[in-house]
Design an enzyme around this catalytic site. Structure first.
Site, short mmCIF file in Angstrom:
data_model
loop_
_atom_site.label_atom_id
_atom_site.label_comp_id
_atom_site.label_asym_id
_atom_site.label_seq_id
_atom_site.Cartn_x
_atom_site.Cartn_y
_atom_site.Cartn_z
N HIS A 156 0.85 -1.20 0.00
CA HIS A 156 0.00 0.00 0.00
C HIS A 156 0.87 1.24 0.00
O HIS A 156 1.88 1.30 0.71
CB HIS A 156 -0.88 0.03 1.26
CG HIS A 156 -1.97 -0.99 1.25
ND1 HIS A 156 -3.27 -0.72 0.89
CD2 HIS A 156 -1.93 -2.30 1.55
CE1 HIS A 156 -3.99 -1.81 0.97
NE2 HIS A 156 -3.21 -2.78 1.37
N TYR B 179 -9.22 4.48 8.12
CA TYR B 179 -9.48 4.78 9.53
C TYR B 179 -10.65 5.76 9.60
O TYR B 179 -10.65 6.76 8.87
CB TYR B 179 -8.26 5.43 10.17
CG TYR B 179 -7.04 4.54 10.25
CD1 TYR B 179 -6.10 4.51 9.22
CD2 TYR B 179 -6.82 3.73 11.36
CE1 TYR B 179 -4.98 3.69 9.29
CE2 TYR B 179 -5.69 2.91 11.43
CZ TYR B 179 -4.79 2.90 10.40
OH TYR B 179 -3.68 2.09 10.46
N PRO C 217 -3.49 -1.19 18.84
CA PRO C 217 -3.26 -1.57 17.43
C PRO C 217 -3.49 -0.44 16.42
O PRO C 217 -3.21 -0.59 15.26
CB PRO C 217 -4.24 -2.71 17.20
CG PRO C 217 -5.20 -2.67 18.31
CD PRO C 217 -4.56 -1.97 19.45
N LYS D 4 1.58 -1.20 15.03
CA LYS D 4 2.99 -1.21 15.42
C LYS D 4 3.43 -2.47 16.18
O LYS D 4 4.61 -2.78 16.22
CB LYS D 4 3.27 0.00 16.33
CG LYS D 4 3.17 1.33 15.61
CD LYS D 4 4.30 1.48 14.62
CE LYS D 4 4.11 2.66 13.71
NZ LYS D 4 4.80 2.48 12.43
N TYR E 218 4.36 6.25 10.64
CA TYR E 218 3.50 5.13 10.26
C TYR E 218 4.30 4.11 9.45
O TYR E 218 4.18 2.90 9.64
CB TYR E 218 2.31 5.63 9.44
CG TYR E 218 1.21 4.60 9.26
CD1 TYR E 218 1.23 3.71 8.20
CD2 TYR E 218 0.17 4.49 10.18
CE1 TYR E 218 0.24 2.74 8.04
CE2 TYR E 218 -0.83 3.54 10.02
CZ TYR E 218 -0.79 2.67 8.95
OH TYR E 218 -1.76 1.71 8.81
#
Ligand code: FAS
Ligand code: PHB
Length: 392
Positions: A72, A200, A292, A296, A384
């Site tokens: 991604h 998200y 979560p 990570k 990220y």
């Protein structure tokens, strides 16, 4: 039994450490309290940082990931009443992340262990650590009614948050940092095609997340109160609540299906310092837990294993214990950066029962700033995608 490194726990941290030590000619024995099937069946993480992908490639563990994993460029954020935005991690920091389930990684690690006839003891009872502050540590366990002792040079505590290794560090040495969040994640796995992106959602009804494991396997989560009973969440109710938290257009493209796994995970941030004591070295969830939200947990377990395997290899090759002595300090730098990122994203994307109207506005304008500021997006993308491993 004798070995150079006794590894407690056959989860991803323990099995990857065993694999890397083998590559460096270092012998290990892995001791696992559950059965192999039990460990294999756990459904957990799904997103791999570039550093994790590189490690798996480096040690010949990436063939299936390269086949089945899905790279991604970034992820989407949607929030009630505002248009969605895409954080293009690849554009901002030149890295991608790969959607490939921890379950698959566990299978790949077990298969690699089988190929090298690794010594992995399953169904070990009453596992105990001895002499961690001496030059002759050992691990004892019950196996088929017999007490077995494994003499070793070093012990790697890879036995997760509820393991025994962390407890071998004296209470007056161990410093614990913990934050419990007032909610959990109700997650399901369904054999249906996922949305194209990881999304998200911040919604007045609560956080939601759309993710995947493969082009035919979707993973979804919704924020739920801590006292949620999973019996109260039949699939139909889950799908209706999940869709209510996404914009109508996106909700309409979510493909419903039967849940083949459904579970609730509480959210907590936890770090134990130091991550080593004498001849004991902690790696993975044994030393830290992250919510979560930032994907990570598994990646941190692997960066710990990178530092610990490098330190052990250095010790056996050169005789110098230097990298072992600095392991905890080195690993904790990356741990705390990831803990902070996971804490930041959890605060940014979830609805807190105690939030005031002011808190809500501040959260909305943090999202608005993230949407409109390329530099804010670069900062998030850096974290990220995963900070680079230290090589000094
Ligand atoms: P693990 O807990 O995976 O493995 C530890 C092993 O040690 C287990 O097999 C256990 O049986 C064994 N053990 C325990 N006590 C023992 C003893 N006394 N003797 C011998 N063996 C013992 N991370 C993400 O990045 N994204 C996610 O979406 C995500 N979802 C999660 C959902 C849940 C429910 C949980 C619990 C975790 C989730 N995580 C997620 C985090 C997870 O992936 C961990 O970071 C990862 O499993 C860490 O791997 P290990 O450190 O190997 O610990
Ligand atoms: C998952 O696919 O399980 C997943 C993805 C992104 C996250 C957490 C979990 O932030």
């Amino acid at each position: 039994m004798k070995t150079q490194v006794a590894i407690v726990g056959a989860g991803p941290a323990g099995m990857l450490l065993s694999e890397i030590l083998h590559h460096h000619g270092i012998d290990s024995v892995v001791v696992e309290r559950q059965s192999r099937d039990y460990v294999q069946a756990r459904i957990r993480a799904g997103v791999l940082e570039q550093t994790t992908v590189d490690m798996l490639r480096q040690y010949g563990l990436s063939a299936r990931m390269d086949q089945e994993g899905h790279a991604h460029d970034g992820m989407k954020i949607v929030w009630a009443g505002r248009s969605e935005f895409f954080i293009d991690v690849h554009k901002h920091v030149g890295k991608r992340f790969v959607a490939y389930g921890q379950t698959s990684i566990q299978e790949d690690l077990f298969a690699a262990a089988d190929r090298r006839n690794a010594r992995v003891i399953f169904n070990a009872g009453e596992v105990a650590l001895h002499g961690v502050d001496t030059d002759a540590p050992s691990v004892s366990l019950e196996l088929d009614g017999r007490r077995v002792t494994i003499e070793c040079d070093y012990i790697a505590g890879c036995d997760g948050f509820h393991g025994v290794s962390r407890r071998a560090i004296p209470a007056d040495v161990l410093k614990e940092f913990e934050k419990i969040y007032p909610f959990g994640w109700l997650g399901i796995l369904t054999p249906q095609p996922p949305l194209p992106d990881i999304v998200y959602a911040n919604h007045p009804r609560g956080f939601a997340l759309a993710s995947m494991r493969s082009p035919t396997l979707s993973r979804y989560y919704i924020q739920v109160p801590l006292d949620t009973n999973i019996e109260d969440w039949p699939d139909a109710r889950f799908w209706s609540e999940l869709k209510a938290r996404f914009p109508a257009g996106m909700a309409a493209s979510i493909v419903e299906g039967p849940s083949i796994e459904k579970s609730i995970a509480p959210l907590r941030s936890y770090v134990a310092e130091p991550m080593s004591y004498g001849r004991l070295f902690l790696a993975g969830d044994a030393a830290h837990i992250v919510p979560p939200t930032g994907a990570k947990g598994l990646n941190l377990a692997f960066s710990d294993v990178h530092y610990l395997s490098r330190a052990l290899d250095h010790r056996y090759r050169t005789g110098s214990p230097d990298l072992l002595a600095s392991y905890s300090e080195t690993a904790l730098r990356r741990v705390w950066h990831s803990v902070r990122t996971s804490w930041y994203l959890t605060n940014l994307l979830h609805r807190f029962p105690s939030s005031t109207a002011f808190d809500q506005r501040a959260q909305e304008y943090e999202l608005d700033f993230l949407k409109s500021s390329p530099s804010a997006q670069v900062a998030l993308a850096e974290q990220y995608a995963g900070l680079p491993l230290e090589h000094t």
